[in-house]
Design a protein around this motif. Structure first.
Motif, PDB file in Angstrom:
ATOM      1  N   CYS A  98       0.836  -1.202   0.000  1.00  0.00           N
ATOM      2  CA  CYS A  98       0.000   0.000   0.000  1.00  0.00           C
ATOM      3  C   CYS A  98       0.872   1.253   0.000  1.00  0.00           C
ATOM      4  O   CYS A  98       0.633   2.205  -0.748  1.00  0.00           O
ATOM      5  CB  CYS A  98      -0.910   0.020   1.231  1.00  0.00           C
ATOM      6  SG  CYS A  98      -2.405  -0.964   1.077  1.00  0.00           S
ATOM      7  N   CYS A 118      -0.022   3.340  -3.276  1.00  0.00           N
ATOM      8  CA  CYS A 118      -1.319   4.024  -3.156  1.00  0.00           C
ATOM      9  C   CYS A 118      -1.167   5.493  -2.777  1.00  0.00           C
ATOM     10  O   CYS A 118      -0.506   5.821  -1.789  1.00  0.00           O
ATOM     11  CB  CYS A 118      -2.187   3.327  -2.116  1.00  0.00           C
ATOM     12  SG  CYS A 118      -3.807   4.104  -1.969  1.00  0.00           S
ATOM     13  N   PHE A 166      -3.316   7.310  -1.498  1.00  0.00           N
ATOM     14  CA  PHE A 166      -4.091   7.639  -0.298  1.00  0.00           C
ATOM     15  C   PHE A 166      -3.403   7.163   0.983  1.00  0.00           C
ATOM     16  O   PHE A 166      -3.964   7.285   2.062  1.00  0.00           O
ATOM     17  CB  PHE A 166      -5.478   6.983  -0.379  1.00  0.00           C
ATOM     18  CG  PHE A 166      -6.297   7.420  -1.555  1.00  0.00           C
ATOM     19  CD1 PHE A 166      -7.081   8.560  -1.493  1.00  0.00           C
ATOM     20  CD2 PHE A 166      -6.269   6.710  -2.742  1.00  0.00           C
ATOM     21  CE1 PHE A 166      -7.833   8.970  -2.581  1.00  0.00           C
ATOM     22  CE2 PHE A 166      -7.022   7.110  -3.839  1.00  0.00           C
ATOM     23  CZ  PHE A 166      -7.800   8.236  -3.755  1.00  0.00           C
ATOM     24  N   PHE A 167      -2.206   6.611   0.867  1.00  0.00           N
ATOM     25  CA  PHE A 167      -1.620   5.915   2.013  1.00  0.00           C
ATOM     26  C   PHE A 167      -1.379   6.832   3.218  1.00  0.00           C
ATOM     27  O   PHE A 167      -1.590   6.425   4.363  1.00  0.00           O
ATOM     28  CB  PHE A 167      -0.303   5.235   1.623  1.00  0.00           C
ATOM     29  CG  PHE A 167       0.291   4.461   2.770  1.00  0.00           C
ATOM     30  CD1 PHE A 167      -0.176   3.195   3.081  1.00  0.00           C
ATOM     31  CD2 PHE A 167       1.275   5.020   3.576  1.00  0.00           C
ATOM     32  CE1 PHE A 167       0.325   2.497   4.172  1.00  0.00           C
ATOM     33  CE2 PHE A 167       1.781   4.328   4.663  1.00  0.00           C
ATOM     34  CZ  PHE A 167       1.313   3.063   4.957  1.00  0.00           C
ATOM     35  N   CYS A 201      -4.595   6.968   4.965  1.00  0.00           N
ATOM     36  CA  CYS A 201      -5.216   5.663   5.218  1.00  0.00           C
ATOM     37  C   CYS A 201      -4.393   4.773   6.144  1.00  0.00           C
ATOM     38  O   CYS A 201      -4.928   4.112   7.021  1.00  0.00           O
ATOM     39  CB  CYS A 201      -5.427   4.965   3.876  1.00  0.00           C
ATOM     40  SG  CYS A 201      -5.984   3.266   4.037  1.00  0.00           S
ATOM     41  N   GLY A 232      -3.375   2.053   5.428  1.00  0.00           N
ATOM     42  CA  GLY A 232      -3.587   0.637   5.105  1.00  0.00           C
ATOM     43  C   GLY A 232      -4.918   0.044   5.493  1.00  0.00           C
ATOM     44  O   GLY A 232      -5.179  -1.122   5.222  1.00  0.00           O
ATOM     45  N   ALA A 233      -5.797   0.806   6.115  1.00  0.00           N
ATOM     46  CA  ALA A 233      -7.170   0.356   6.414  1.00  0.00           C
ATOM     47  C   ALA A 233      -7.222  -1.009   7.094  1.00  0.00           C
ATOM     48  O   ALA A 233      -6.288  -1.406   7.795  1.00  0.00           O
ATOM     49  CB  ALA A 233      -8.035   0.393   5.162  1.00  0.00           C
ATOM     50  N   ARG A 239      -9.361  -7.277   3.437  1.00  0.00           N
ATOM     51  CA  ARG A 239      -8.453  -7.860   2.426  1.00  0.00           C
ATOM     52  C   ARG A 239      -8.711  -9.356   2.311  1.00  0.00           C
ATOM     53  O   ARG A 239      -8.830  -9.901   1.216  1.00  0.00           O
ATOM     54  CB  ARG A 239      -6.993  -7.624   2.837  1.00  0.00           C
ATOM     55  CG  ARG A 239      -6.617  -6.169   2.893  1.00  0.00           C
ATOM     56  CD  ARG A 239      -5.247  -5.989   3.541  1.00  0.00           C
ATOM     57  NE  ARG A 239      -5.018  -4.582   3.832  1.00  0.00           N
ATOM     58  CZ  ARG A 239      -4.051  -3.854   3.300  1.00  0.00           C
ATOM     59  NH1 ARG A 239      -3.187  -4.407   2.471  1.00  0.00           N
ATOM     60  NH2 ARG A 239      -3.920  -2.591   3.598  1.00  0.00           N
ATOM     61  N   THR A 278      -4.211  -5.274  -1.563  1.00  0.00           N
ATOM     62  CA  THR A 278      -4.222  -3.868  -1.160  1.00  0.00           C
ATOM     63  C   THR A 278      -5.647  -3.305  -1.201  1.00  0.00           C
ATOM     64  O   THR A 278      -6.325  -3.259  -0.187  1.00  0.00           O
ATOM     65  CB  THR A 278      -3.275  -3.038  -2.047  1.00  0.00           C
ATOM     66  OG1 THR A 278      -3.602  -3.254  -3.416  1.00  0.00           O
ATOM     67  CG2 THR A 278      -1.819  -3.423  -1.790  1.00  0.00           C
ATOM     68  N   GLU A 279      -6.114  -2.924  -2.376  1.00  0.00           N
ATOM     69  CA  GLU A 279      -7.371  -2.194  -2.442  1.00  0.00           C
ATOM     70  C   GLU A 279      -8.580  -3.111  -2.199  1.00  0.00           C
ATOM     71  O   GLU A 279      -8.625  -4.228  -2.687  1.00  0.00           O
ATOM     72  CB  GLU A 279      -7.499  -1.544  -3.820  1.00  0.00           C
ATOM     73  CG  GLU A 279      -8.370  -0.327  -3.827  1.00  0.00           C
ATOM     74  CD  GLU A 279      -8.343   0.364  -5.190  1.00  0.00           C
ATOM     75  OE1 GLU A 279      -8.062   1.560  -5.217  1.00  0.00           O
ATOM     76  OE2 GLU A 279      -8.611  -0.298  -6.207  1.00  0.00           O
ATOM     77  N   CYS A 326     -11.857   0.126   1.557  1.00  0.00           N
ATOM     78  CA  CYS A 326     -10.979   1.309   1.480  1.00  0.00           C
ATOM     79  C   CYS A 326     -11.414   2.256   0.374  1.00  0.00           C
ATOM     80  O   CYS A 326     -11.279   3.466   0.497  1.00  0.00           O
ATOM     81  CB  CYS A 326      -9.507   0.909   1.377  1.00  0.00           C
ATOM     82  SG  CYS A 326      -8.943   0.364  -0.237  1.00  0.00           S
ATOM     83  N   VAL A 344     -12.348   5.243   2.761  1.00  0.00           N
ATOM     84  CA  VAL A 344     -11.101   6.007   2.868  1.00  0.00           C
ATOM     85  C   VAL A 344     -10.924   6.888   1.629  1.00  0.00           C
ATOM     86  O   VAL A 344     -10.816   8.114   1.736  1.00  0.00           O
ATOM     87  CB  VAL A 344      -9.891   5.058   3.020  1.00  0.00           C
ATOM     88  CG1 VAL A 344      -8.595   5.864   3.055  1.00  0.00           C
ATOM     89  CG2 VAL A 344     -10.028   4.205   4.267  1.00  0.00           C
ATOM     90  N   GLN A 345     -10.910   6.257   0.473  1.00  0.00           N
ATOM     91  CA  GLN A 345     -10.676   7.028  -0.751  1.00  0.00           C
ATOM     92  C   GLN A 345     -11.850   7.978  -1.030  1.00  0.00           C
ATOM     93  O   GLN A 345     -11.641   9.148  -1.381  1.00  0.00           O
ATOM     94  CB  GLN A 345     -10.490   6.073  -1.935  1.00  0.00           C
ATOM     95  CG  GLN A 345      -9.295   5.153  -1.790  1.00  0.00           C
ATOM     96  CD  GLN A 345      -9.161   4.175  -2.953  1.00  0.00           C
ATOM     97  OE1 GLN A 345      -9.855   4.285  -3.954  1.00  0.00           O
ATOM     98  NE2 GLN A 345      -8.262   3.214  -2.815  1.00  0.00           N
TER      99      GLN A 345
HETATM  100  S1  SF4 Z   1      -5.975   0.154   2.036  1.00  0.00           S
HETATM  101 FE1  SF4 Z   1      -6.687   0.995   0.082  1.00  0.00          FE
HETATM  102  S2  SF4 Z   1      -6.763   3.243   0.315  1.00  0.00           S
HETATM  103 FE2  SF4 Z   1      -5.575   2.376   1.993  1.00  0.00          FE
HETATM  104  S3  SF4 Z   1      -3.449   2.569   1.327  1.00  0.00           S
HETATM  105 FE3  SF4 Z   1      -4.167   0.467   0.769  1.00  0.00          FE
HETATM  106  S4  SF4 Z   1      -4.995   0.621  -1.320  1.00  0.00           S
HETATM  107 FE4  SF4 Z   1      -4.773   2.696  -0.489  1.00  0.00          FE
END
Ligand code: SF4
Length: 367
Positions: free
Chosen positions: A313, A317, A319-320, A323, A325-326, A331, A341-342, A346, A350-351
């Motif tokens: 992430c 990413c 948005f890290f 975020c 890593g949410a 996951r 990851t996404e 998230c 988050v995004q």
């Molecule tokens: S969990 Fe999603 S929004 Fe957060 S850093 Fe990872 S990919 Fe980006």
């Protein structure tokens, strides 16, 4: 792992019972029809394992329906924590779905042990059609009756609301309703694929952005209200770079089942089985103290994989920084691995808020 995940828990989730009298369509709990209750011996072992250096620790009683365990037994579960609570080392929180009526006897207990009460409610009546009892009867009126009892007894309450496909275009209606109901703190969980709700239909990110745009605008006009996700983003933007980087490591969130089994990183993993990760159990509090179990985390494959996912992430990413890593569980439930990851979670929680706020600020600058 220590770069990403702290072994000093700030939040511990406790499952007083697996049972829930409700049968909400989006519920992720796999064992909610089983009546398996935590014993006082388990809660005593948990209390004995909380290290003073972890203070203050939030103890979140979450089920099943935690109140389904009944007042007398709940009191017995709370008693071992009293020395810690009175010393300011732990705080109790209970999250109820309304499946067990909130009575004056419950309110007496909430007051005696200074328990923060969270109620699960998705907004006005028509958005609660997924929340029903085992006979399929809507829970709405019973939940509202419990809220009215809390209000009569002067007990403040927070609300956790699920944002489903049906409610994602009704942010203002939901927020107006919950404000009028009397809460000042709202957390939104955009519906995600988790546990028994693995087939969920989740809102698209574009629709979630519109939801959060409306929420940000509403919050600007209602400064006395706290919406968790809105507040978190405003808070992040108000930090200096040093403060943002201070200690953003993930909490292990030990989640302790009725029988003392402990899973880490995500309460939704409790009771889940997987061919790859077995039952996710890191230990049992009747055999080892919590600190020992927490230290064992680094040797667990799903915890190691989550650290790998966080590194990915960070590398990939945009948005890290906000975020960090949410959630771990999303996951696994979406991709079958913690190195993914996404996720829908998230993207939508988050995004989408970041994109919504960016839209609003851009519009304001160009107006
Ligand atoms: S969990 Fe999603 S929004 Fe957060 S850093 Fe990872 S990919 Fe980006």
């Amino acid at each position: 792992m220590s770069r990403w995940i702290s072994d000093r828990p700030k939040t511990i989730v406790l499952q007083p019972t697996t049972l829930c009298p409700m049968d909400c369509e989006y519920c992720y709990l796999l064992q909610r029809s089983l009546k398996q209750e935590m014993s006082p011996a388990v809660s005593a072992a948990i209390a004995a394992g909380i290290e003073p250096s972890w203070a203050p620790v939030e103890l979140v009683w979450h089920g099943g329906e935690p109140l389904a365990v009944g007042v007398p037994r709940f009191r017995k579960l709370l008693e071992p924590f009293e020395p810690l609570r009175l010393a300011g080392q732990v705080r109790h929180q209970v999250q109820t779905g309304g499946g067990t009526p909130i009575t004056d006897t419950w309110c007496d207990m909430f007051k005696q042990y200074d328990i923060s009460v969270g109620v699960s409610l998705d907004g006005p009546r028509h958005l609660n059609h997924l929340r029903a009892d085992r006979g399929g009867h809507p829970m709405f009126d019973r939940t509202i009756a419990g809220v009215e009892t809390l209000k009569r007894r002067g007990i403040p309450f927070s609300v956790l609301a699920v944002v489903s496909e049906h409610g994602v275009n009704q942010a203002v209606e939901v927020l107006d309703f919950l404000r009028d109901l009397g809460t000042t703190w709202i957390g939104f969980n955009v519906e995600a694929k988790e546990g028994a709700n693995a087939d969920a239909t989740t809102p698209s990110r574009d629709r979630a952005v519109r939801f959060w745009r409306d929420a940000f605008t509403w919050c600007r006009d209602h400064p006395a209200m706290t919406v968790r996700e809105v507040d978190k983003l405003w808070g992040f933007l108000g930090l200096t770079r040093g403060q943002r980087d201070a200690d953003a490591r993930h909490d292990l969130i030990p989640t302790i089942g009725w029988n003392g089994d402990v899973v880490l990183l995500s309460p939704e993993l409790l009771g889940v089985r997987s061919a790859t990760y077995d039952n996710f159990v890191a230990g049992n509090v009747l055999a080892d103290d919590l600190a020992t179990i927490a230290r064992r985390a680094a040797g667990l494959s799903y915890v190691q994989e989550f650290a790998t996912g966080l590194e990915k992430c960070k590398q990939t990413c945009e948005f890290f920084a906000f975020c960090q890593g949410a959630h771990a569980g999303d996951r696994f439930f979406e991709h079958g691995t913690f190195t993914a990851t996404e996720t829908d979670h998230c993207r939508n929680s988050v995004q989408a808020p970041i994109l919504a706020l960016a839209d609003l600020l851009h519009e304001r600058q160009t107006a």
